[in-house]
Design a protein around this motif. Sequence first.
Motif, short mmCIF file in Angstrom:
data_model
loop_
_atom_site.label_atom_id
_atom_site.label_comp_id
_atom_site.label_asym_id
_atom_site.label_seq_id
_atom_site.Cartn_x
_atom_site.Cartn_y
_atom_site.Cartn_z
N LEU A 245 -33.37 -9.26 -61.64
CA LEU A 245 -32.80 -8.63 -60.65
C LEU A 245 -31.43 -8.22 -60.94
CD1 LEU A 245 -33.08 -8.32 -57.46
CD2 LEU A 245 -31.55 -10.29 -57.30
N VAL A 259 -36.10 -13.25 -62.38
CA VAL A 259 -37.04 -13.42 -61.05
C VAL A 259 -38.40 -13.15 -61.59
CG1 VAL A 259 -35.05 -12.96 -59.61
CG2 VAL A 259 -36.67 -11.04 -60.26
N VAL A 262 -39.55 -10.62 -55.63
CA VAL A 262 -38.58 -9.96 -54.84
C VAL A 262 -38.79 -9.52 -53.47
CG1 VAL A 262 -36.56 -8.40 -54.83
CG2 VAL A 262 -37.28 -9.15 -56.94
N ALA A 270 -33.94 -2.87 -53.85
CA ALA A 270 -33.84 -4.06 -54.88
C ALA A 270 -33.63 -3.05 -56.10
CB ALA A 270 -34.72 -4.88 -54.89
N VAL A 272 -34.79 -3.82 -59.96
CA VAL A 272 -35.04 -4.81 -60.88
C VAL A 272 -35.43 -4.07 -62.10
CG1 VAL A 272 -37.22 -6.27 -60.82
CG2 VAL A 272 -36.26 -5.92 -58.65
#
Length: 566
Positions: A245, A259, A262, A270, A272
């Motif tokens: 992330l 991660v 998400v 987000a 990523v």
Amino acid sequence: MQQSPQPNRANPAEFFPTDPTGLPEATRPALLELADGDAFDLRIGPVAKRLGEATVRMLGYNGSIPGPTLKVQQDSEVVVHVTNEGDLEGTVHWHGLRLDNAYDGVPHETQTPIPVGGDFTYRIRFPDAGLYWYHPHIREDYTQEMGLYGNILVVPPESDYWPPAHRDVLLTLDDLLLEDGKIAPFSPAETTYTAMGRFGNVLLVSGEPDLALTARAGEVARLWLTNTANTRVFNVALPGARMKLAGGDSGRVEHEEFVSEVILAPSERAVVDVLFGQPGQLELQHRTPDRTYRLASVTVTGEPAAAGPAERFEVLRTAPELAAERQALDAWLDAPPDKTLALIAEMDDIAAPAQDAGPVVYACPMHPEVTSDQPGRCPKCGMKLLVTAFTTQPAGREPSPMPHDHGASEHHGNGHSHGDDHTHGAGQGIEWEDDMVAVNRLTTPANMRWMLIDRTTGAANAAIDWQFTEGDRVKIRLVNEMDSDHPMHHPFHLHGAGRFLVLARDGAAEPNLVWKDTVLVRTGQTVDILFDVTNPGLWMAHCHIAEHMQSGMMFSFTVARQGAAR
Ligand SMILES: [Cu+2]
């Protein structure tokens, strides 16, 4: 068999058009790289969109779904000339940008709506790096569902603002409700599905029901994810690759972290970074507690990628500007909230019995086994009990890729089997599916009232009259109350008067800060945010579930210029 009455579909003129005949086929979004001072045209108009075997009528910006991706430099300004050839009057809202209030795209408050056949010129500025998006702000339940959304990528001047990556991949996450090969009807007169929001039964990634991506072994791809759905929350995973992330709604996170999934609520973003390993076939997935859906296939080829980004993938960096915010966090955590907003539903019993109807049985629309001879609330989920005629339809209408007779269901229908123990409340305070289809489709702003209530003044929705000044920092407490006719999650959005940090969720300090414009407040949850007020004007606050906003869950507040009298 359904025992509930169907909406009146006798007269097609009562619905927006659905016939794609003669329309240009929707194209893939263009990438518009814009320099400071550049101008471009954005045209809203109908398109024919192929979804597997079906061809449906949708709306696009410049003929594509999603609309063109704007790639701009931080602190630049561009001019957008919008023409509206859509189905109804419109505006363009530039979601997440702290821009000039006059160009925020709020009908009647910041501009006159653009009539069909009309135009409007926006001047938009990009003070913050990161991922943003644009969409209409009139009947979003219809217009956004029809394909009117596009991304904006704001590039910072610092080359090391983000960790190194080989490539940017922008993906919008959406769903669409098809019935009989057409988009399920929309009334120009009123919004429906206002209880849960309109869940779709086809998942669309960047407008496609079956997107295929490729990557190289050892490649680091940066996924820029935006949830453009009306109501569906996505939980994104990519098993077989490593995910880091890197950012959220507005720029990078305080601490980069590895991660496995998400969560993005409607309108959240987000960032990523994904490191692909050995060649093979992977799946980008949406995972709920009950099911796993394929969002896209990813073919990892044997062609090697340059080593640099993969070598530095292991490094987890800290953003100094957010580490500095962390220093002041304890004081804000201890401070009482300046404002407290309750999130509540009021729902009529849409099947209320006639006077002489005799005894009736009430049941929970989500848990038909919960019955009572009295009105009340469901002990399992808090939902108002309704007369049973409305609760006998089997719950759940999870998305499959296409209408069932098209034989493509293996593409998404790869989930775990869906047992009968679909316990509401086990979903982390998130409604992952429409679990009360029969009731939901009959709810409208007339029988379902979603409310934001100021707990200090008692004012609700449009009666709320907050006044701030440029430079203020305001602690706002959002309380998603269980004492409500339909407790569920809400993504709470603040327009570009500023941006906020999440301070705490249910009293637990936020472990990883990021500037945000939308926060998911789960069922029963209390979220404290710190709103950094920077831009004067008249701005909106609302739930970003399109049907909830149409059903009342919104208000506007003013920000005065510093030094000006309030
Ligand atoms: Cu909501």
